[in-house]
Design an enzyme around this catalytic site. Structure first.
Site, mmCIF file in Angstrom:
data_model
loop_
_atom_site.group_PDB
_atom_site.id
_atom_site.type_symbol
_atom_site.label_atom_id
_atom_site.label_comp_id
_atom_site.label_asym_id
_atom_site.label_seq_id
_atom_site.Cartn_x
_atom_site.Cartn_y
_atom_site.Cartn_z
ATOM 1 N N GLY A 194 0.813 -1.217 0.000
ATOM 2 C CA GLY A 194 0.000 0.000 0.000
ATOM 3 C C GLY A 194 0.843 1.262 0.000
ATOM 4 N N THR B 140 0.054 3.918 -2.911
ATOM 5 C CA THR B 140 -0.803 4.906 -3.581
ATOM 6 C C THR B 140 -2.021 5.260 -2.728
ATOM 7 O OG1 THR B 140 -0.138 3.920 -5.680
ATOM 8 C CG2 THR B 140 -2.101 5.335 -5.712
ATOM 9 N N CYS C 75 11.816 -0.816 -3.225
ATOM 10 C CA CYS C 75 10.971 -1.979 -3.580
ATOM 11 C C CYS C 75 10.489 -1.827 -5.019
ATOM 12 C CB CYS C 75 9.737 -2.067 -2.679
ATOM 13 S SG CYS C 75 10.096 -2.040 -0.924
ATOM 14 N N GLU D 217 3.386 1.299 -11.090
ATOM 15 C CA GLU D 217 4.835 1.257 -10.846
ATOM 16 C C GLU D 217 5.543 2.461 -11.465
ATOM 17 O OE1 GLU D 217 6.412 -0.996 -9.098
ATOM 18 O OE2 GLU D 217 5.236 -2.839 -9.147
HETATM 19 P P1 TGC Z 1 12.960 12.144 -4.214
HETATM 20 O O1 TGC Z 1 13.126 13.362 -3.376
HETATM 21 O O2 TGC Z 1 13.559 12.089 -5.571
HETATM 22 O O3 TGC Z 1 13.461 10.849 -3.432
HETATM 23 C C1 TGC Z 1 13.113 10.609 -2.069
HETATM 24 C C2 TGC Z 1 14.167 9.686 -1.497
HETATM 25 O O4 TGC Z 1 14.120 8.429 -2.179
HETATM 26 C C3 TGC Z 1 15.383 8.172 -2.832
HETATM 27 N N1 TGC Z 1 15.053 7.553 -4.120
HETATM 28 C C4 TGC Z 1 15.141 6.246 -4.327
HETATM 29 N N2 TGC Z 1 15.597 5.254 -3.547
HETATM 30 C C5 TGC Z 1 15.577 4.005 -4.053
HETATM 31 N N3 TGC Z 1 15.097 3.726 -5.279
HETATM 32 C C6 TGC Z 1 14.635 4.706 -6.107
HETATM 33 N N4 TGC Z 1 14.134 4.410 -7.313
HETATM 34 C C7 TGC Z 1 14.646 6.045 -5.634
HETATM 35 N N5 TGC Z 1 14.244 7.230 -6.151
HETATM 36 C C8 TGC Z 1 14.516 8.155 -5.210
HETATM 37 C C9 TGC Z 1 16.026 9.532 -2.979
HETATM 38 O O5 TGC Z 1 17.429 9.419 -3.063
HETATM 39 C C10 TGC Z 1 15.587 10.188 -1.703
HETATM 40 O O6 TGC Z 1 16.364 9.674 -0.629
HETATM 41 P P2 TGC Z 1 16.774 10.611 0.622
HETATM 42 O O7 TGC Z 1 17.623 9.723 1.472
HETATM 43 O O8 TGC Z 1 17.489 11.775 0.012
HETATM 44 O O9 TGC Z 1 15.495 11.020 1.273
HETATM 45 O O10 TGC Z 1 11.386 11.829 -4.279
HETATM 46 P P3 TGC Z 1 10.201 12.638 -4.965
HETATM 47 O O11 TGC Z 1 9.151 12.853 -3.930
HETATM 48 O O12 TGC Z 1 10.720 13.837 -5.708
HETATM 49 O O13 TGC Z 1 9.630 11.587 -6.000
HETATM 50 C C11 TGC Z 1 10.368 11.112 -7.047
HETATM 51 C C12 TGC Z 1 9.481 10.232 -7.966
HETATM 52 C C13 TGC Z 1 8.404 11.052 -8.653
HETATM 53 C C14 TGC Z 1 10.415 9.681 -9.013
HETATM 54 C C15 TGC Z 1 8.826 9.101 -7.155
HETATM 55 O O14 TGC Z 1 7.919 9.602 -6.249
HETATM 56 C C16 TGC Z 1 8.124 8.090 -8.016
HETATM 57 O O15 TGC Z 1 8.759 7.144 -8.499
HETATM 58 N N6 TGC Z 1 6.764 8.204 -8.220
HETATM 59 C C17 TGC Z 1 5.977 7.177 -8.886
HETATM 60 C C18 TGC Z 1 5.146 6.454 -7.843
HETATM 61 C C19 TGC Z 1 5.021 4.985 -8.134
HETATM 62 O O16 TGC Z 1 5.732 4.400 -8.924
HETATM 63 N N7 TGC Z 1 4.084 4.344 -7.460
HETATM 64 C C20 TGC Z 1 3.938 2.931 -7.584
HETATM 65 C C21 TGC Z 1 3.000 2.387 -6.528
HETATM 66 S S1 TGC Z 1 3.085 0.652 -6.324
HETATM 67 C C22 TGC Z 1 2.423 0.019 -7.698
HETATM 68 O O17 TGC Z 1 2.081 0.659 -8.642
HETATM 69 C C23 TGC Z 1 2.296 -1.451 -7.688
HETATM 70 S S2 TGC Z 1 1.558 -2.102 -9.079
HETATM 71 C C24 TGC Z 1 1.733 -3.670 -8.605
HETATM 72 C C25 TGC Z 1 1.452 -4.682 -9.654
HETATM 73 O O18 TGC Z 1 0.288 -5.127 -9.720
HETATM 74 O O19 TGC Z 1 2.417 -5.130 -10.336
HETATM 75 P P1 FAD Z 2 -1.658 10.530 -11.265
HETATM 76 O O1 FAD Z 2 -0.444 10.594 -10.443
HETATM 77 O O2 FAD Z 2 -2.836 11.337 -10.844
HETATM 78 O O3 FAD Z 2 -1.261 10.938 -12.762
HETATM 79 C C1 FAD Z 2 -2.234 11.308 -13.748
HETATM 80 C C2 FAD Z 2 -1.479 11.735 -15.014
HETATM 81 O O4 FAD Z 2 -0.655 12.865 -14.714
HETATM 82 C C3 FAD Z 2 -0.540 10.639 -15.518
HETATM 83 O O5 FAD Z 2 -0.562 10.640 -16.924
HETATM 84 C C4 FAD Z 2 0.820 11.086 -15.030
HETATM 85 O O6 FAD Z 2 1.875 10.637 -15.857
HETATM 86 C C5 FAD Z 2 0.678 12.611 -15.094
HETATM 87 N N1 FAD Z 2 1.603 13.287 -14.180
HETATM 88 C C6 FAD Z 2 1.652 13.204 -12.827
HETATM 89 N N2 FAD Z 2 2.656 13.921 -12.335
HETATM 90 C C7 FAD Z 2 3.285 14.496 -13.415
HETATM 91 C C8 FAD Z 2 4.410 15.328 -13.585
HETATM 92 N N3 FAD Z 2 5.146 15.750 -12.547
HETATM 93 N N4 FAD Z 2 4.748 15.723 -14.843
HETATM 94 C C9 FAD Z 2 4.049 15.299 -15.912
HETATM 95 N N5 FAD Z 2 2.969 14.483 -15.817
HETATM 96 C C10 FAD Z 2 2.605 14.083 -14.584
HETATM 97 N N6 FAD Z 2 -0.354 1.263 -6.143
HETATM 98 C C11 FAD Z 2 0.108 0.689 -4.992
HETATM 99 O O7 FAD Z 2 0.586 1.369 -4.089
HETATM 100 N N7 FAD Z 2 0.054 -0.671 -4.832
HETATM 101 C C12 FAD Z 2 -0.458 -1.491 -5.791
HETATM 102 O O8 FAD Z 2 -0.467 -2.720 -5.612
HETATM 103 C C13 FAD Z 2 -0.972 -0.911 -6.978
HETATM 104 N N8 FAD Z 2 -1.568 -1.692 -7.925
HETATM 105 C C14 FAD Z 2 -2.180 -1.103 -8.996
HETATM 106 C C15 FAD Z 2 -2.931 -1.887 -9.869
HETATM 107 C C16 FAD Z 2 -3.583 -1.303 -10.953
HETATM 108 C C17 FAD Z 2 -4.422 -2.148 -11.844
HETATM 109 C C18 FAD Z 2 -3.429 0.078 -11.198
HETATM 110 C C19 FAD Z 2 -4.083 0.709 -12.405
HETATM 111 C C20 FAD Z 2 -2.705 0.869 -10.344
HETATM 112 C C21 FAD Z 2 -2.082 0.291 -9.209
HETATM 113 N N9 FAD Z 2 -1.391 1.068 -8.279
HETATM 114 C C22 FAD Z 2 -0.896 0.501 -7.129
HETATM 115 C C23 FAD Z 2 -1.391 2.522 -8.393
HETATM 116 C C24 FAD Z 2 -0.393 3.083 -9.403
HETATM 117 O O9 FAD Z 2 0.923 2.996 -8.916
HETATM 118 C C25 FAD Z 2 -0.792 4.530 -9.700
HETATM 119 O O10 FAD Z 2 -1.983 4.471 -10.459
HETATM 120 C C26 FAD Z 2 0.291 5.279 -10.438
HETATM 121 O O11 FAD Z 2 1.429 5.488 -9.620
HETATM 122 C C27 FAD Z 2 -0.204 6.652 -10.974
HETATM 123 O O12 FAD Z 2 -0.918 7.332 -9.997
HETATM 124 P P2 FAD Z 2 -2.376 7.940 -10.352
HETATM 125 O O13 FAD Z 2 -3.196 6.868 -10.964
HETATM 126 O O14 FAD Z 2 -2.887 8.602 -9.122
HETATM 127 O O15 FAD Z 2 -2.122 9.023 -11.474
#
Ligand code: TGC
Ligand code: FAD
Length: 392
Positions: A137, A139, A246, A371
């Site tokens: 968890g 998001t 992770c 992701e």
């Molecule tokens: P930022 O200030 O850049 O970084 C905060 C701290 O984190 C460190 N860091 C990392 N560490 C390890 N791995 C990475 N990839 C890292 N990226 C950054 C960084 O060095 C810093 O450390 P410290 O010690 O200085 O505090 O963070 P930010 O708030 O500006 O955000 C950067 C950004 C936008 C790239 C990050 O928030 C991001 O990747 N956003 C996307 C969110 C995302 O991917 N959510 C996924 C949710 S889980 C999911 O979708 C599961 S789907 C599951 C499935 O069904 O397969």
């Molecule tokens: P938003 O962040 O609201 O983004 C909306 C749009 O704005 C996107 O096109 C994005 O690219 C764009 N955008 C956002 N910020 C910027 C920027 N700075 N510059 C330019 N464009 C930008 N999350 C978990 O934690 N655990 C899970 O197990 C998990 N499983 C998932 C399973 C499914 C089927 C799906 C669909 C999602 C899952 N997620 C999970 C959530 C997923 O990680 C988020 O949907 C994803 O990170 C994007 O967040 P959001 O949907 O709120 O879109």
């Protein structure tokens, strides 16, 4: 669904780079998918649920925590083995790979890397067999791409923590036994907590109405004054870097997995192009169709090479987060484009469940968003090459 006729494609003799163990792992996963998953995937996709009865079988082929050390129930394999398993699973369906990558990279990985010895002993062996299923968890309704803004929080109540907030879009939440939840403490520092099903005030409503990733259960995590025992806090790392580490592992698995979805679409399109006759000849003989197929196998091959190299770097702990972002972004986009082209090669048949194409295409719309979205990964690459942060 029609018989599973899938044949893998290896245009640049990548097999020469694999060990005998890699090949055995791949054969085991491939045979399991053909026998156990291919016959039922369309049925579960239509029903909109994950086939939970296959979970023990996934444990047996090593799909849960393949790189976790054997002392904790894992298979102790390398990163390329992990990638190979993800590829074989996603060749069938992204939802199947999702269940494996959430369990491996988003639940077992943080417990292994950031957990106490007691937590590792308590959870990892059961997660490795599938006796226990976990979810992750991060998001929230108002914080997707920007998880740093999360509202979910916990307060120190002396002998326990009190957790409040909500997570959204959580894979496997409706049936998971445990959730690794990221929440802020009173100082605003992010920590990981293990929340167990049955804790009072903890609910996991299912998300309905998805047109994508239908063979995967998605839901919410709702915390209403949930008492968390202090020993359930992951002690070894805090801050956003912990969940992001992770994600690095899961995104790496997706980079491999997306190639599986692309191979499935390409394989089906290639076969269909040789069998389907129009204007008295196979449509594969027309230059327009050959252009599509030639470009597909070129893009798949480029992705295979990129991803194998990434696996080598992961094996020696040298892969950067930005390299992983590039591979995830490139490969998912590549697979989605191939799914769309493959759909056209199949003509009207391409929209039916006789072929896996439309299902892959719809799944990949989730994979390109979760992701880290396609845009977010581009900005990570942009930041890496320019040194300028577009997020802040
Ligand atoms: P930022 O200030 O850049 O970084 C905060 C701290 O984190 C460190 N860091 C990392 N560490 C390890 N791995 C990475 N990839 C890292 N990226 C950054 C960084 O060095 C810093 O450390 P410290 O010690 O200085 O505090 O963070 P930010 O708030 O500006 O955000 C950067 C950004 C936008 C790239 C990050 O928030 C991001 O990747 N956003 C996307 C969110 C995302 O991917 N959510 C996924 C949710 S889980 C999911 O979708 C599961 S789907 C599951 C499935 O069904 O397969
Ligand atoms: P938003 O962040 O609201 O983004 C909306 C749009 O704005 C996107 O096109 C994005 O690219 C764009 N955008 C956002 N910020 C910027 C920027 N700075 N510059 C330019 N464009 C930008 N999350 C978990 O934690 N655990 C899970 O197990 C998990 N499983 C998932 C399973 C499914 C089927 C799906 C669909 C999602 C899952 N997620 C999970 C959530 C997923 O990680 C988020 O949907 C994803 O990170 C994007 O967040 P959001 O949907 O709120 O879109």
């Amino acid at each position: 669904m029609a018989a599973d006729l899938y044949q893998a494609h290896d245009y640049f003799q990548m097999d020469d780079l694999l060990t005998d163990e890699h090949k055995l792992i791949r054969e085991t996963a491939r045979e399991w998918v053909k026998k156990e998953m291919s016959p039922i995937i369309e049925e579960y996709y239509e029903k909109g649920s994950f086939p939970k009865h296959v979970i023990p079988g996934m444990g047996e082929i090593g799909a849960f925590g393949p790189y976790i050390p054997e002392e904790y129930g894992g298979a102790g394999l390398d990163q390329i083995s992990y990638g190979i398993i993800m590829q074989e699973l996603e060749r069938c369906d992204s939802g199947l790979r999702s269940t494996s990558s959430v369990q491996s990279s988003l639940v077992m990985y943080p417990i292994w890397k950031f957990g106490s010895e007691e937590q590792k002993q308590k959870y990892l062996p059961k997660l490795a067999t599938g006796e226990m299923i976990g979810c992750f968890g991060l998001t929230e309704p108002d914080f997707g791409s920007n998880p740093a803004g999360m509202i979910t929080n916990f307060k120190d109540k002396g002998d326990h923590y009190l957790l409040n907030g909500a997570k959204m879009w959580i894979s496997n939440s409706p049936f998971a036994d445990i959730a690794v939840v990221w929440a802020k403490n009173e100082e605003g520092r992010i920590h990981g907590l293990i929340v167990e099903r049955g804790m009072e005030g903890f609910t996991t409503p299912t998300t309905h109405g998805k047109w994508s990733l239908r063979a995967s259960d998605t839901g919410e995590l709702v915390f209403d004054n949930v008492k968390i025992p202090k020993e359930n806090l992951l002690p070894e790392k805090s801050g956003l870097g912990a969940p992001l580490a992770c994600l690095d592992s899961a995104r790496y698995g997706i980079a491999w997995g997306a190639i599986g979805a692309a191979l499935s679409c390409y394989d089906s399109a290639l076969r269909y192009s040789k069998e389907r006759i129009q204007f008295d000849r196979p449509i594969g003989g027309f230059q327009l169709q050959q252009k599509k197929l030639a470009e597909m196998i070129t893009e798949i091959t480029k992705a295979q090479l990129l991803t194998f190299r990434l696996g080598q770097l992961r094996n020696v702990d040298k892969a950067t987060s930005a390299q992983i972002s590039m591979a995830k972004r490139n490969n998912v986009d590549m697979a989605l484009k191939i799914a769309r082209e493959a759909r056209q090669i199949h003509g009207a048949m391409g929209i039916t469940n006789e072929f896996p194409i439309m299902r892959h295409m719809m799944n990949l719309e989730s994979v390109i968003t979760y992701e880290g979205t396609h845009d977010i990964h581009l900005l990570i690459t942009g930041m890496d090459v320019t040194g300028l942060n577009a997020f802040k």
